[in-house]
Design a protein around this motif. Sequence first.
Motif, mmCIF file in Angstrom:
data_model
loop_
_atom_site.group_PDB
_atom_site.id
_atom_site.type_symbol
_atom_site.label_atom_id
_atom_site.label_comp_id
_atom_site.label_asym_id
_atom_site.label_seq_id
_atom_site.Cartn_x
_atom_site.Cartn_y
_atom_site.Cartn_z
ATOM 1 N N VAL A 70 0.868 -1.184 0.000
ATOM 2 C CA VAL A 70 0.000 0.000 0.000
ATOM 3 C C VAL A 70 0.904 1.232 0.000
ATOM 4 C CG1 VAL A 70 -1.780 1.285 1.234
ATOM 5 C CG2 VAL A 70 -1.782 -1.217 1.311
ATOM 6 N N THR A 71 0.595 2.187 -0.862
ATOM 7 C CA THR A 71 1.413 3.402 -0.928
ATOM 8 C C THR A 71 0.525 4.646 -0.807
ATOM 9 O OG1 THR A 71 1.253 3.616 -3.331
ATOM 10 C CG2 THR A 71 3.033 2.234 -2.497
ATOM 11 N N ASN A 72 1.155 5.766 -0.470
ATOM 12 C CA ASN A 72 0.425 7.048 -0.363
ATOM 13 C C ASN A 72 1.256 8.164 -1.004
ATOM 14 O OD1 ASN A 72 2.403 7.267 1.606
ATOM 15 N ND2 ASN A 72 1.068 8.195 3.127
ATOM 16 N N THR A 73 0.801 9.398 -0.858
ATOM 17 C CA THR A 73 1.501 10.520 -1.525
ATOM 18 C C THR A 73 1.909 11.601 -0.510
ATOM 19 O OG1 THR A 73 -0.557 11.719 -1.951
ATOM 20 C CG2 THR A 73 0.160 10.188 -3.650
ATOM 21 N N PRO A 74 2.779 11.259 0.443
ATOM 22 C CA PRO A 74 3.141 12.261 1.455
ATOM 23 C C PRO A 74 4.052 13.347 0.882
ATOM 24 C CG PRO A 74 4.500 10.323 1.710
ATOM 25 C CD PRO A 74 3.522 10.013 0.604
ATOM 26 N N GLY A 75 4.129 14.449 1.619
ATOM 27 C CA GLY A 75 5.127 15.483 1.266
ATOM 28 C C GLY A 75 4.665 16.444 0.197
ATOM 29 N N VAL A 76 4.266 15.942 -0.961
ATOM 30 C CA VAL A 76 3.965 16.853 -2.075
ATOM 31 C C VAL A 76 2.766 17.741 -1.816
ATOM 32 C CG1 VAL A 76 4.984 15.561 -3.960
ATOM 33 C CG2 VAL A 76 2.650 15.030 -3.249
ATOM 34 N N LEU A 77 1.902 17.337 -0.882
ATOM 35 C CA LEU A 77 0.705 18.149 -0.637
ATOM 36 C C LEU A 77 0.796 18.945 0.653
ATOM 37 C CD1 LEU A 77 -0.217 16.065 1.535
ATOM 38 C CD2 LEU A 77 -1.782 15.160 -0.152
ATOM 39 N N ASN A 91 -21.542 30.671 12.161
ATOM 40 C CA ASN A 91 -20.169 30.655 12.688
ATOM 41 C C ASN A 91 -19.411 29.380 12.311
ATOM 42 O OD1 ASN A 91 -21.837 29.177 14.344
ATOM 43 N ND2 ASN A 91 -20.886 29.836 16.263
ATOM 44 N N VAL A 92 -19.893 28.706 11.279
ATOM 45 C CA VAL A 92 -19.184 27.533 10.756
ATOM 46 C C VAL A 92 -18.901 27.748 9.272
ATOM 47 C CG1 VAL A 92 -19.295 25.047 10.353
ATOM 48 C CG2 VAL A 92 -20.369 26.022 12.378
ATOM 49 N N THR A 93 -17.671 27.530 8.877
ATOM 50 C CA THR A 93 -17.321 27.568 7.451
ATOM 51 C C THR A 93 -17.015 26.134 7.038
ATOM 52 O OG1 THR A 93 -16.345 29.747 7.756
ATOM 53 C CG2 THR A 93 -15.717 28.565 5.764
ATOM 54 N N ILE A 94 -17.683 25.661 6.000
ATOM 55 C CA ILE A 94 -17.470 24.267 5.578
ATOM 56 C C ILE A 94 -17.022 24.216 4.122
ATOM 57 C CG2 ILE A 94 -18.431 21.939 5.459
ATOM 58 C CD1 ILE A 94 -20.395 22.569 7.514
ATOM 59 N N LEU A 95 -15.943 23.504 3.894
ATOM 60 C CA LEU A 95 -15.397 23.349 2.541
ATOM 61 C C LEU A 95 -15.478 21.880 2.130
ATOM 62 C CD1 LEU A 95 -12.129 25.461 3.008
ATOM 63 C CD2 LEU A 95 -14.387 26.242 2.235
ATOM 64 N N PRO A 96 -15.513 21.626 0.820
ATOM 65 C CA PRO A 96 -15.656 20.246 0.333
ATOM 66 C C PRO A 96 -14.327 19.492 0.214
ATOM 67 C CG PRO A 96 -15.807 21.752 -1.510
ATOM 68 C CD PRO A 96 -15.595 22.609 -0.297
ATOM 69 N N HIS A 97 -13.590 19.383 1.307
ATOM 70 C CA HIS A 97 -12.346 18.597 1.375
ATOM 71 C C HIS A 97 -11.390 18.974 0.225
ATOM 72 C CE1 HIS A 97 -10.596 14.540 2.915
ATOM 73 N NE2 HIS A 97 -9.637 15.360 2.505
ATOM 74 N N ILE A 98 -10.949 20.228 0.265
ATOM 75 C CA ILE A 98 -10.108 20.732 -0.835
ATOM 76 C C ILE A 98 -8.686 21.064 -0.376
ATOM 77 C CG2 ILE A 98 -11.994 21.606 -2.271
ATOM 78 C CD1 ILE A 98 -11.455 24.412 -1.046
ATOM 79 N N GLY A 99 -8.265 20.457 0.738
ATOM 80 C CA GLY A 99 -6.943 20.776 1.294
ATOM 81 C C GLY A 99 -5.810 20.747 0.280
ATOM 82 N N SER A 100 -5.753 19.713 -0.521
ATOM 83 C CA SER A 100 -4.627 19.564 -1.459
ATOM 84 C C SER A 100 -4.987 20.031 -2.868
ATOM 85 C CB SER A 100 -4.177 18.101 -1.505
ATOM 86 O OG SER A 100 -5.209 17.293 -2.042
ATOM 87 N N ALA A 101 -6.136 20.717 -2.977
ATOM 88 C CA ALA A 101 -6.677 21.000 -4.316
ATOM 89 C C ALA A 101 -6.073 22.224 -4.990
ATOM 90 C CB ALA A 101 -8.198 21.140 -4.235
ATOM 91 N N SER A 102 -4.786 22.144 -5.368
ATOM 92 C CA SER A 102 -4.249 23.147 -6.289
ATOM 93 C C SER A 102 -3.828 22.389 -7.549
ATOM 94 C CB SER A 102 -3.054 23.895 -5.682
ATOM 95 O OG SER A 102 -1.892 23.094 -5.718
ATOM 96 N N VAL A 103 -3.783 23.093 -8.659
ATOM 97 C CA VAL A 103 -3.463 22.438 -9.932
ATOM 98 C C VAL A 103 -2.118 21.723 -9.827
ATOM 99 C CG1 VAL A 103 -3.003 22.841 -12.378
ATOM 100 C CG2 VAL A 103 -4.777 24.165 -11.207
ATOM 101 N N ALA A 104 -1.115 22.454 -9.307
ATOM 102 C CA ALA A 104 0.236 21.891 -9.271
ATOM 103 C C ALA A 104 0.306 20.683 -8.342
ATOM 104 C CB ALA A 104 1.221 22.962 -8.811
ATOM 105 N N THR A 105 -0.335 20.785 -7.185
ATOM 106 C CA THR A 105 -0.231 19.693 -6.222
ATOM 107 C C THR A 105 -0.977 18.452 -6.688
ATOM 108 O OG1 THR A 105 0.314 21.050 -4.352
ATOM 109 C CG2 THR A 105 -0.867 19.043 -3.856
#
Length: 328
Positions: free
Chosen positions: A93-100, A279-293
């Motif tokens: 099993v592998t993942n993508t650490p670091g780049v994001l 008083n809640v801001t909710i985003l659709p799980h976009i932490g790593s969502a940049s074009v380059a990343t």
Amino acid sequence: MQPKVFVTRALPEEGLNILREVAEVKVWEEELPPPREVLLQETAAVDGLLSLLTDRVDAELMDRARNLKVISNYAVGFDNIDIPAATRRGIMVTNTPGVLTETSADLAFALLMASARRIVEADKFVRAGKWKTWGPMLMLGRDVYGATLGIVGLGRIGYAVAKRARGFDMRVLYYSRNRNEQAERELGLEYAELDRLLKESDFVSLHVPLTANTRHLINKETLGLMKKTAILINTSRGPVVDEKALYEALVNGDIAGAGLDVTDPEPPEMDNPLLQLDNVTILPHIGSASVATRTRMATIAARNLVAGLKGEVPEHLVNKEVLEKLQK
Ligand code: NAP
């Protein structure tokens, strides 16, 4: 014969091209994840699976996928995969650490700033035609500069958030499984047990992985320790926070606000009462969502998969114990 690979969603082409050089690749092109039955069917004969955090990769799937050698997750978190089950079956099993890391830290900090200064609420206010004039009491928020930030989980992303906080002259406390004295020296951080961190922080930002130990780490009791003026930021995984307890804490005024990039479940049900709170801001799980990343993640996930298919050790192997099993 080329190995077979199933990719559970359309990814940046850079990654898919790397796969196509060595494997017969099938990509699930729909907007929504493959339904369970489809996932089981499509993986039954593959050698490699490129999965997303929306795919549950469990023992049942692995038992049906008799040729499966490597699961490459397109994320740094891998709570969607049953790791011990994979290891027992000799599947890497592998993942993508670091780049994001930096991109995810940017988002965590953006959410912190947005929550502190009520950015989303203020934007909605203007668009709704409610803005009549400059007002001394209009949309008052909390200062970020000089405030105390508590980082829970000082790993790659937690550290990168701490770096950003320094630029805002924040006092930074952290709680993590292990102390990191080098980070303390480098960034002037202060280690604190979780209770003290929660009691003293103006902002609490979560950066732990989702594990049995971190599920509902933030609950009625721990929320009760926070300042009434404090804001909780969660960009880790939804189940790290007990959402019912969070809702209660927000409506009772036990804490001042929350910024969430992740929820439990995702997406939240539309009748989730958290969606009604200003008083809640909710985003659709976009932490790593940049074009380059996202492009870098696709490349790395593809390279991990190709290495595994070739019988090499992938650079980002999560279950290193599997190597012993494979050598036997
Ligand atoms: P990481 O480098 O592995 O950092 C995680 C940190 O949490 C480590 O310092 C770890 O301590 C600590 N930790 C683990 N279990 C703990 C516990 N029970 N109590 C206290 N601390 C604990 O991972 P990362 O790359 O920073 O990513 C962190 C998480 O962010 C990922 O697992 C993922 O779920 C989430 N994430 C979300 C997004 C998004 O789009 N919102 C993007 C990327 C990542 P040790 O060092 O001692 O193990």
